[in-house]
Design a protein around this motif. Structure first.
Motif, PDB file in Angstrom:
ATOM      1  N   LEU A 119     -80.666 -10.282-104.781  1.00 28.37           N
ATOM      2  CA  LEU A 119     -82.110 -10.543-104.756  1.00 28.37           C
ATOM      3  C   LEU A 119     -82.422 -11.974-104.334  1.00 28.37           C
ATOM      4  CD1 LEU A 119     -83.172  -8.725-108.050  1.00 28.37           C
ATOM      5  CD2 LEU A 119     -83.344  -7.859-105.715  1.00 28.37           C
ATOM      6  N   PHE A 120     -81.443 -12.888-104.503  1.00 26.80           N
ATOM      7  CA  PHE A 120     -81.715 -14.308-104.259  1.00 26.80           C
ATOM      8  C   PHE A 120     -80.875 -14.901-103.137  1.00 26.80           C
ATOM      9  CE2 PHE A 120     -82.345 -13.415-108.807  1.00 26.80           C
ATOM     10  CZ  PHE A 120     -83.709 -13.649-108.890  1.00 26.80           C
ATOM     11  N   LEU A 121     -79.813 -14.187-102.683  1.00 35.14           N
ATOM     12  CA  LEU A 121     -78.926 -14.724-101.662  1.00 35.14           C
ATOM     13  C   LEU A 121     -79.123 -13.983-100.349  1.00 35.14           C
ATOM     14  CD1 LEU A 121     -75.629 -15.010-103.762  1.00 35.14           C
ATOM     15  CD2 LEU A 121     -77.370 -16.770-103.361  1.00 35.14           C
ATOM     16  N   ASP A 122     -78.752 -14.635 -99.245  1.00 37.82           N
ATOM     17  CA  ASP A 122     -78.795 -13.952 -97.953  1.00 37.82           C
ATOM     18  C   ASP A 122     -77.567 -13.067 -97.800  1.00 37.82           C
ATOM     19  OD1 ASP A 122     -76.749 -15.752 -97.583  1.00 37.82           O
ATOM     20  OD2 ASP A 122     -77.838 -17.015 -96.153  1.00 37.82           O
ATOM     21  N   ARG A 123     -77.412 -12.467 -96.602  1.00 41.16           N
ATOM     22  CA  ARG A 123     -76.321 -11.517 -96.412  1.00 41.16           C
ATOM     23  C   ARG A 123     -74.956 -12.171 -96.601  1.00 41.16           C
ATOM     24  NH1 ARG A 123     -76.261  -6.478 -94.311  1.00 41.16           N
ATOM     25  NH2 ARG A 123     -78.478  -6.669 -93.880  1.00 41.16           N
ATOM     26  N   ASN A 124     -74.792 -13.398 -96.081  1.00 45.07           N
ATOM     27  CA  ASN A 124     -73.509 -14.092 -96.247  1.00 45.07           C
ATOM     28  C   ASN A 124     -73.225 -14.358 -97.718  1.00 45.07           C
ATOM     29  OD1 ASN A 124     -73.082 -14.135 -93.470  1.00 45.07           O
ATOM     30  ND2 ASN A 124     -74.121 -16.123 -93.234  1.00 45.07           N
ATOM     31  N   GLY A 125     -74.246 -14.734 -98.465  1.00 44.99           N
ATOM     32  CA  GLY A 125     -74.058 -14.972 -99.886  1.00 44.99           C
ATOM     33  C   GLY A 125     -73.675 -13.712-100.636  1.00 44.99           C
ATOM     34  N   VAL A 126     -74.254 -12.566-100.223  1.00 41.87           N
ATOM     35  CA  VAL A 126     -73.896 -11.292-100.873  1.00 41.87           C
ATOM     36  C   VAL A 126     -72.441 -10.945-100.591  1.00 41.87           C
ATOM     37  CG1 VAL A 126     -74.354  -8.816-100.867  1.00 41.87           C
ATOM     38  CG2 VAL A 126     -76.263 -10.426-100.893  1.00 41.87           C
ATOM     39  N   VAL A 127     -72.022 -11.141 -99.319  1.00 39.25           N
ATOM     40  CA  VAL A 127     -70.616 -10.864 -98.985  1.00 39.25           C
ATOM     41  C   VAL A 127     -69.692 -11.760 -99.798  1.00 39.25           C
ATOM     42  CG1 VAL A 127     -68.884 -10.991 -97.143  1.00 39.25           C
ATOM     43  CG2 VAL A 127     -71.158 -10.033 -96.670  1.00 39.25           C
ATOM     44  N   LEU A 128     -70.086 -13.042 -99.951  1.00 35.36           N
ATOM     45  CA  LEU A 128     -69.275 -13.967-100.725  1.00 35.36           C
ATOM     46  C   LEU A 128     -69.208 -13.542-102.188  1.00 35.36           C
ATOM     47  CD1 LEU A 128     -67.698 -16.618-101.011  1.00 35.36           C
ATOM     48  CD2 LEU A 128     -69.910 -17.783-101.355  1.00 35.36           C
ATOM     49  N   SER A 129     -70.379 -13.167-102.787  1.00 36.03           N
ATOM     50  CA  SER A 129     -70.365 -12.773-104.198  1.00 36.03           C
ATOM     51  C   SER A 129     -69.582 -11.487-104.406  1.00 36.03           C
ATOM     52  CB  SER A 129     -71.801 -12.614-104.706  1.00 36.03           C
ATOM     53  OG  SER A 129     -72.480 -11.587-103.983  1.00 36.03           O
ATOM     54  N   ALA A 130     -69.697 -10.542-103.473  1.00 31.92           N
ATOM     55  CA  ALA A 130     -68.925  -9.306-103.591  1.00 31.92           C
ATOM     56  C   ALA A 130     -67.433  -9.596-103.450  1.00 31.92           C
ATOM     57  CB  ALA A 130     -69.378  -8.304-102.528  1.00 31.92           C
ATOM     58  N   GLY A 131     -67.074 -10.501-102.525  1.00 33.05           N
ATOM     59  CA  GLY A 131     -65.675 -10.881-102.367  1.00 33.05           C
ATOM     60  C   GLY A 131     -65.125 -11.563-103.606  1.00 33.05           C
ATOM     61  N   LEU A 132     -65.928 -12.458-104.237  1.00 33.45           N
ATOM     62  CA  LEU A 132     -65.485 -13.125-105.453  1.00 33.45           C
ATOM     63  C   LEU A 132     -65.307 -12.121-106.588  1.00 33.45           C
ATOM     64  CD1 LEU A 132     -67.713 -16.350-105.428  1.00 33.45           C
ATOM     65  CD2 LEU A 132     -65.253 -16.199-104.993  1.00 33.45           C
ATOM     66  N   GLY A 133     -66.242 -11.161-106.680  1.00 33.11           N
ATOM     67  CA  GLY A 133     -66.115 -10.147-107.718  1.00 33.11           C
ATOM     68  C   GLY A 133     -64.867  -9.302-107.531  1.00 33.11           C
ATOM     69  N   ALA A 134     -64.601  -8.899-106.270  1.00 30.10           N
ATOM     70  CA  ALA A 134     -63.402  -8.093-105.996  1.00 30.10           C
ATOM     71  C   ALA A 134     -62.145  -8.903-106.267  1.00 30.10           C
ATOM     72  CB  ALA A 134     -63.427  -7.616-104.547  1.00 30.10           C
ATOM     73  N   ALA A 135     -62.162 -10.193-105.875  1.00 27.08           N
ATOM     74  CA  ALA A 135     -60.988 -11.035-106.104  1.00 27.08           C
ATOM     75  C   ALA A 135     -60.739 -11.230-107.593  1.00 27.08           C
ATOM     76  CB  ALA A 135     -61.182 -12.383-105.406  1.00 27.08           C
ATOM     77  N   GLY A 136     -61.807 -11.478-108.358  1.00 28.49           N
ATOM     78  CA  GLY A 136     -61.636 -11.676-109.790  1.00 28.49           C
ATOM     79  C   GLY A 136     -61.105 -10.428-110.467  1.00 28.49           C
ATOM     80  N   TYR A 137     -61.664  -9.265-110.102  1.00 24.94           N
ATOM     81  CA  TYR A 137     -61.190  -8.020-110.711  1.00 24.94           C
ATOM     82  C   TYR A 137     -59.743  -7.735-110.301  1.00 24.94           C
ATOM     83  CZ  TYR A 137     -61.048  -3.146-112.171  1.00 24.94           C
ATOM     84  OH  TYR A 137     -60.713  -1.959-112.763  1.00 24.94           O
ATOM     85  N   GLY A 138     -59.410  -7.986-109.017  1.00 29.21           N
ATOM     86  CA  GLY A 138     -58.038  -7.772-108.563  1.00 29.21           C
ATOM     87  C   GLY A 138     -57.069  -8.719-109.255  1.00 29.21           C
ATOM     88  N   PHE A 139     -57.513  -9.987-109.497  1.00 27.81           N
ATOM     89  CA  PHE A 139     -56.648 -10.957-110.169  1.00 27.81           C
ATOM     90  C   PHE A 139     -56.289 -10.469-111.569  1.00 27.81           C
ATOM     91  CE2 PHE A 139     -56.226 -14.727-112.920  1.00 27.81           C
ATOM     92  CZ  PHE A 139     -55.123 -15.308-112.329  1.00 27.81           C
ATOM     93  N   VAL A 140     -57.269  -9.943-112.317  1.00 23.31           N
ATOM     94  CA  VAL A 140     -56.998  -9.435-113.663  1.00 23.31           C
ATOM     95  C   VAL A 140     -56.158  -8.173-113.575  1.00 23.31           C
ATOM     96  CG1 VAL A 140     -58.058  -8.467-115.740  1.00 23.31           C
ATOM     97  CG2 VAL A 140     -59.075 -10.470-114.636  1.00 23.31           C
ATOM     98  N   LEU A 141     -56.514  -7.280-112.657  1.00 27.83           N
ATOM     99  CA  LEU A 141     -55.850  -5.987-112.565  1.00 27.83           C
ATOM    100  C   LEU A 141     -54.368  -6.150-112.223  1.00 27.83           C
ATOM    101  CD1 LEU A 141     -56.658  -2.967-112.750  1.00 27.83           C
ATOM    102  CD2 LEU A 141     -56.893  -2.982-110.272  1.00 27.83           C
ATOM    103  N   PHE A 142     -54.094  -6.904-111.161  1.00 23.52           N
ATOM    104  CA  PHE A 142     -52.715  -7.045-110.736  1.00 23.52           C
ATOM    105  C   PHE A 142     -51.974  -8.104-111.549  1.00 23.52           C
ATOM    106  CE2 PHE A 142     -54.738  -5.292-106.926  1.00 23.52           C
ATOM    107  CZ  PHE A 142     -53.907  -4.204-106.690  1.00 23.52           C
ATOM    108  N   GLY A 143     -52.663  -9.131-112.030  1.00 18.01           N
ATOM    109  CA  GLY A 143     -52.012 -10.183-112.797  1.00 18.01           C
ATOM    110  C   GLY A 143     -51.417  -9.658-114.077  1.00 18.01           C
TER     111      GLY A 143
END
Length: 583
Positions: A119-143
């Motif tokens: 709601l507050f970020l542009d398209r690049n910001g959404v891609v970045l936030s989605a990437g950070l969320g996926a990375a964080g979840y993957g870090f916990v999952l695989f770690g």
């Protein structure tokens, strides 16, 4: 004070940051509620991990407080919002780790962060936030699975890495799709909101322009409904009618302006596609008691469907126009009178002189009294009427062919005192004279003609109270007022040039002479015609006295007016330009 476009955008961005921090509070509160529920229901399974959840919630609250303190000082709201979303992803990752990893009940919070971040970020910001969320979840999952991170709570169990990879890939793709879809909807919502803001602004400007136009127009403007009740009333209408807006709204137009209803009926009887019908003129007495003439026109008021829903009435105070028209007609009559005057002087005066001389010869024939009393009486009547007719002709010629002005500085108070002394012997014992004279007032005038003006006004006031049974008081005042109150008056010598030197410079002040009596007053209808030639209410009057007074005053570049109420006396006010003062 209105904000510029950049200031409004900055204020809007800071408001968005406030909502973003509010979303984090919601996230922290929801996390705290879930943690408490897990602690009560499944405490043995989570062990020491539940403490990590609590500390993460505390960190979330502290981060919100710190961010709120920094909002006012941030210079780049977009970068600040991106950092806040990244902090939220980190908080959710910690919650997922401490509550069981892949089996955590907090994994849905990634989607929540991506949604409100979109709601507050542009398209690049959404891609970045989605990437950070996926990375964080993957870090916990695989770690946890490969042993990089210790397992601190929640149900335990192992799964093959390919299965975990597929699980993580599906979840990461879902986050990205969710973020892009939310961002698209948010962008469309922002565009729609911006278009709505522009339309609202344009509508507000149009409304303000309409209001300013209606309020600034120098004509009275009002609208009525189909029943003739007033529905709007602009400031100029309020000034002309003397009626406040709050008192005018809801009243019938015929009560507010008598005679206006007939104009509306004319508009209905002569439709013109909403255009105004011919202008009508009506006499009107406003709420202040002023007698006015209104020029009024009306047209139909229609709704968006073209149906008539009332009337639009526009009107102006044309009293000054009516007055000028009267003066023009009077001037035209005077021009005709002037042409006729020279002929009358020769055609009437010579026979009158012959008649008078012949009668006098007959009266004095033989030097003895006429033995026939009736014959002597009739000859006396002839001589008296000849003299009266000769006097009338002299007044007429004096009015129609005024003598050239011999201008010189004249102390106005001195002339008034002279007239007062001359008339003192003619006044009765109960006749009170009051003088209020500014002896420093000097005007440029012809002394003999100005003396004739004052004498005429003084004599009229005295005669008005001759048979009056009430208080008999005559007041004369000479004063000066700032400004030029003679604007629009006749100019000196407009009919005949002035003799003497060039006009003296004025002081920017006006000399005022007021002669007031406490007699019976003058009816309003008579006041409207009192300066017309040959109009008189006296039994033996010629109707040329006040007409001559007005002519002389206008020749001097001044103005004269009358104010009277029946039973309350009469006031004549003469204004001349002040040219100096006596020390």
């Amino acid at each position: 004070m209105s904000l510029g476009r950049g200031e409004r955008a900055d204020a809007k961005a800071r408001t968005g940051l406030g909502w973003l921090l509010g979303a984090r509070l919601l996230l922290a509160g929801l996390s705290l509620g879930l943690a408490a529920t897990l602690d009560r229901i499944e405490a043995p399974e989570y062990g020491s991990g539940i403490e990590g959840v609590y500390w993460t919630v505390v960190a979330a609250f502290l981060a919100t407080i710190a961010s709120a303190l920094m909002v006012a000082r941030t210079r780049n709201p977009t970068r600040f919002a991106t950092v806040q979303v990244a902090i939220d992803v980190l908080i959710v990752t910690a919650l997922v780790y401490f509550s069981g990893g892949r089996e955590s009940v907090f994994t849905f919070l990634y989607a929540l962060v991506i949604l409100y971040g979109a709601l507050f970020l542009d398209r690049n910001g959404v891609v970045l936030s989605a990437g950070l969320g996926a990375a964080g979840y993957g870090f916990v999952l695989f770690g946890v699975e490969v042993g990089w991170l210790p397992s601190v709570g929640g149900p335990s169990g192992t799964r093959p890495l390919p299965v975990l990879g597929a699980y993580w890939g599906f979840y990461a793709g879902a986050l990205l799709v969710l973020g892009m879809l939310a961002n698209t909807l948010s962008a469309e919502l922002r565009r729609t909101g911006a278009a709505l803001d522009r339309s609202t602004t344009d509508l507000r400007r149009l409304r303000d322009l309409h209001l300013r136009t209606v309020e600034s127009i120098e004509s009275g403007l009002l609208t009525t409904d189909e029943d003739g009740h007033v529905t709007s009333f602009n400031p100029e209408a309020e000034r002309i009618t003397g009626t406040k807006v709050r008192d005018a709204l809801g009243r019938r137009l015929e009560e507010l302006i008598p005679g206006a209803q007939a104009i509306l009926e004319t508009a209905d009887a002569n439709p013109s596609d909403g255009g105004p019908v011919g202008r009508e003129r009506i006499s009107y007495r406003n709420a202040r008691g002023e007698e006015l003439f209104l020029g009024m026109a009306s047209s139909s008021l229609r709704d968006e469907g073209g149906d008539q829903v009332g009337h639009v009435v526009i009107f102006q105070d044309v009293t000054s126009v009516v007055s000028m028209e009267r003066e023009l007609r009077q001037s035209e009559r005077l021009a005709a009178v002037g042409e006729m005057a020279a002929r009358m002087a020769h055609e009437i005066r010579n026979p009158l002189a012959s008649i008078s001389g012949s009668v006098q010869v007959l009266q004095g024939d033989g030097g003895q009294e006429d033995p026939d009393p009736e014959r002597a009486r009739l000859m006396g009547i002839v001589l008296r009427e000849v003299d009266r007719l000769n006097h009338l002709i002299s007044d007429f010629l004096r009015y129609s062919r005024p003598a050239p002005l011999k201008m010189e500085p004249v102390p106005l108070a001195g002339l008034v005192e002279e007239i007062a002394e001359m008339s003192e012997s003619r006044c009765d014992a109960d006749f009170e004279v009051s003088l209020g004279l500014d002896r420093t007032v000097v005007v440029m005038a012809d002394p003999s003609q100005l003396r004739a003006v004052i004498w005429n006004l003084w004599n009229n006031a005295s005669e008005a109270m001759a048979e009056w049974h009430g208080e008999r008081r005559l007041s004369a005042r000479v004063l000066r007022i700032p400004g030029d109150a003679t604007q629009g008056a006749g100019t000196a010598g407009r009919n005949d040039p002035c003799e003497g030197s060039a006009p003296a410079p004025t002081t920017g002040e006006t000399a005022v002479l007021e002669i007031e009596d406490s007699g019976p007053g003058i009816e309003f209808e008579v006041q409207a015609r009192i300066f017309e030639p040959f109009f008189t209410t006296k039994r033996d009057g010629t109707g040329l006295g006040l007409a001559t007074v007005q002519r002389i005053v206008e020749q001097h570049g001044g103005a004269i007016e009358v104010s009277s109420q029946p039973g309350e006396g009469t006031l004549f006010r003469m204004c001349l330009r002040c040219v100096g003062s006596i020390p």
